[in-house]
Scaffold this motif. Structure first.
Motif, PDB file in Angstrom:
ATOM      1  N   LEU A  66       6.244   6.546  -5.849  1.00 30.66           N
ATOM      2  CA  LEU A  66       5.555   5.399  -5.662  1.00 30.66           C
ATOM      3  C   LEU A  66       4.050   5.670  -5.811  1.00 30.66           C
ATOM      4  O   LEU A  66       3.317   4.889  -6.349  1.00 30.66           O
ATOM      5  N   ILE A  67       3.515   6.750  -5.421  1.00 27.63           N
ATOM      6  CA  ILE A  67       2.292   7.157  -5.428  1.00 27.63           C
ATOM      7  C   ILE A  67       1.892   7.406  -7.037  1.00 27.63           C
ATOM      8  O   ILE A  67       0.913   6.849  -7.392  1.00 27.63           O
ATOM      9  N   ALA A  68       2.855   7.969  -7.672  1.00 26.71           N
ATOM     10  CA  ALA A  68       2.449   8.053  -9.064  1.00 26.71           C
ATOM     11  C   ALA A  68       2.627   6.669  -9.922  1.00 26.71           C
ATOM     12  O   ALA A  68       1.638   6.627 -10.482  1.00 26.71           O
ATOM     13  N   GLY A  69       3.410   5.892  -9.444  1.00 26.68           N
ATOM     14  CA  GLY A  69       3.572   4.608 -10.100  1.00 26.68           C
ATOM     15  C   GLY A  69       2.212   3.498  -9.868  1.00 26.68           C
ATOM     16  O   GLY A  69       1.769   3.065 -10.537  1.00 26.68           O
ATOM     17  N   GLU A  70       1.724   3.991  -8.578  1.00 21.61           N
ATOM     18  CA  GLU A  70       0.498   3.174  -8.185  1.00 21.61           C
ATOM     19  C   GLU A  70      -0.704   3.761  -8.936  1.00 21.61           C
ATOM     20  O   GLU A  70      -1.476   3.045  -9.384  1.00 21.61           O
ATOM     21  N   LEU A  71      -0.911   5.093  -9.159  1.00 19.51           N
ATOM     22  CA  LEU A  71      -1.879   5.369 -10.001  1.00 19.51           C
ATOM     23  C   LEU A  71      -1.816   4.851 -11.459  1.00 19.51           C
ATOM     24  O   LEU A  71      -2.654   4.749 -11.940  1.00 19.51           O
ATOM     25  N   ILE A 103       6.343  -1.605  -6.542  1.00 17.79           N
ATOM     26  CA  ILE A 103       5.514  -0.527  -7.510  1.00 17.79           C
ATOM     27  C   ILE A 103       6.459  -0.098  -8.594  1.00 17.79           C
ATOM     28  O   ILE A 103       7.534   0.489  -8.158  1.00 17.79           O
ATOM     29  N   LYS A 104       6.338   0.156  -9.801  1.00 15.11           N
ATOM     30  CA  LYS A 104       7.241   0.568 -10.892  1.00 15.11           C
ATOM     31  C   LYS A 104       6.503   1.876 -11.283  1.00 15.11           C
ATOM     32  O   LYS A 104       5.299   1.947 -11.816  1.00 15.11           O
ATOM     33  N   TYR A 105       7.445   2.847 -11.208  1.00 12.61           N
ATOM     34  CA  TYR A 105       7.011   4.180 -11.817  1.00 12.61           C
ATOM     35  C   TYR A 105       7.477   4.353 -13.284  1.00 12.61           C
ATOM     36  O   TYR A 105       8.662   4.482 -13.315  1.00 12.61           O
ATOM     37  N   ARG A 106       6.761   4.919 -14.102  1.00 18.62           N
ATOM     38  CA  ARG A 106       7.037   5.109 -15.462  1.00 18.62           C
ATOM     39  C   ARG A 106       7.450   6.751 -15.586  1.00 18.62           C
ATOM     40  O   ARG A 106       6.423   7.212 -15.078  1.00 18.62           O
ATOM     41  N   VAL A 107       8.493   7.104 -15.969  1.00 19.73           N
ATOM     42  CA  VAL A 107       8.860   8.479 -16.114  1.00 19.73           C
ATOM     43  C   VAL A 107       7.717   9.108 -16.887  1.00 19.73           C
ATOM     44  O   VAL A 107       7.523   8.616 -17.924  1.00 19.73           O
ATOM     45  N   ASP A 108       7.096  10.183 -16.243  1.00 23.74           N
ATOM     46  CA  ASP A 108       6.021  10.746 -16.958  1.00 23.74           C
ATOM     47  C   ASP A 108       6.056  12.231 -16.640  1.00 23.74           C
ATOM     48  O   ASP A 108       5.906  12.786 -15.499  1.00 23.74           O
ATOM     49  N   ARG A 168      -0.382  -6.942 -12.604  1.00 25.34           N
ATOM     50  CA  ARG A 168       0.265  -5.865 -12.987  1.00 25.34           C
ATOM     51  C   ARG A 168       1.646  -5.919 -13.775  1.00 25.34           C
ATOM     52  O   ARG A 168       2.465  -6.596 -13.199  1.00 25.34           O
ATOM     53  N   GLY A 169       1.377  -5.109 -14.806  1.00 26.14           N
ATOM     54  CA  GLY A 169       2.754  -4.860 -15.549  1.00 26.14           C
ATOM     55  C   GLY A 169       3.145  -3.321 -15.493  1.00 26.14           C
ATOM     56  O   GLY A 169       2.635  -2.863 -14.418  1.00 26.14           O
ATOM     57  N   ASP A 170       3.937  -3.066 -16.265  1.00 24.31           N
ATOM     58  CA  ASP A 170       3.975  -1.389 -16.275  1.00 24.31           C
ATOM     59  C   ASP A 170       2.702  -0.645 -16.412  1.00 24.31           C
ATOM     60  O   ASP A 170       1.714  -1.134 -17.268  1.00 24.31           O
TER      61      ASP A 170
END
Length: 246
Positions: free
Chosen positions: A65-70, A3-8, A83-85
């Motif tokens: 990881l939770i945020a990245g999954e969303l 899972i990749k999380y984009r800084v948000d 899935r990509g980003d």
């Protein structure tokens, strides 16, 4: 691939959220209403997530990881198998608002857009009340109102989306959503002067939320994740705000 999380900036506050609230949010991403595992979910299989399994702060440790999954679920309105980003939260929120026919301004903050979504649930619940119930509800909130003076619903929205009211109405809406998913429930509505008053509104709010969560099994697959997730995040943001984390 993990899972990749984009800084948000609109999800960064999740770091300060309570363990139980994060558990509920993660549950929307991993399981459907009947508790069947979501085929498109990767969270439970993620090695980093499993590393913290059983720990009292498992979800707090894995908030990214939770945020990245969303973000990945928000990347497609159909089940996202390749899935990509993912996409930023504000795009997910905007998409949910469009789905619920909630008008928002393009340059609005995530907080303001969430408030518009909360207003929608308040309005839908208001429509289910009779004249006497409406008058009683306004009285409970100590809203002086004469039908000749203006819109009672507008006064109610203003009361419920300011101060402690914003936390309590978002908590009630989130609680209604959580109760529709087996095994998930928020605690008692946030304490404060409006708690007893909101109990009067609980039934109509529950019906409004139930209608929002009734989406097609196939074309609405992602919405069955993103709608309750956005409701939960709106509550969590206001809970953090009440604890003065930002």
């Amino acid at each position: 691939m993990g899972i990749k999380y984009r800084v948000d900036e609109d999800l960064a506050f999740l770091e300060y959220c309570k363990e139980e609230d994060l558990r509920i949010l993660a549950g929307y991403l991993t399981h459907d209403k009947d508790q069947s595992a979501r085929m498109a979910s990767e969270l439970l299989a993620d090695d980093n997530f499993k590393k913290f399994a059983g720990k009292t702060d498992q979800y707090q440790q894995c908030w990214q990881l939770i945020a990245g999954e969303l973000q990945h679920f928000g990347g497609d309105t159909i089940v996202n198998l390749f899935r990509g980003d993912g996409v930023l939260y504000k795009e997910i929120l905007s998409d949910v608002c469009d789905n619920q026919k909630v008008k928002t301004e393009k340059n609005s903050s995530a907080y303001a857009m969430e408030n518009k979504l909360l207003e929608k649930f308040i309005g839908d619940a208001w429509e289910k009340l009779g004249a006497e119930q409406r008058a009683s509800l306004l009285k409970e909130f100590d809203i002086g109102y004469n039908s000749r003076d203006g819109d009672g619903l507008a006064l109610l929205k203003a009361a419920l989306l300011s101060g402690i009211g914003s936390l309590q109405i978002s908590s009630l809406i989130a609680r209604s959503a959580a109760s529709m998913f087996a095994g998930r429930a928020l605690g008692v509505i946030a304490t404060g002067g409006l708690g007893r008053s909101l109990a009067v509104f609980a039934g109509p709010v529950g019906l409004a939320v139930s209608a929002a969560l009734t989406v097609p099994a196939i074309s609405g697959a992602a919405y069955r994740v993103t709608i309750p997730a956005v409701i939960q995040i709106a509550y969590m943001r206001r809970e953090c705000e009440a604890r003065e984390f930002f």
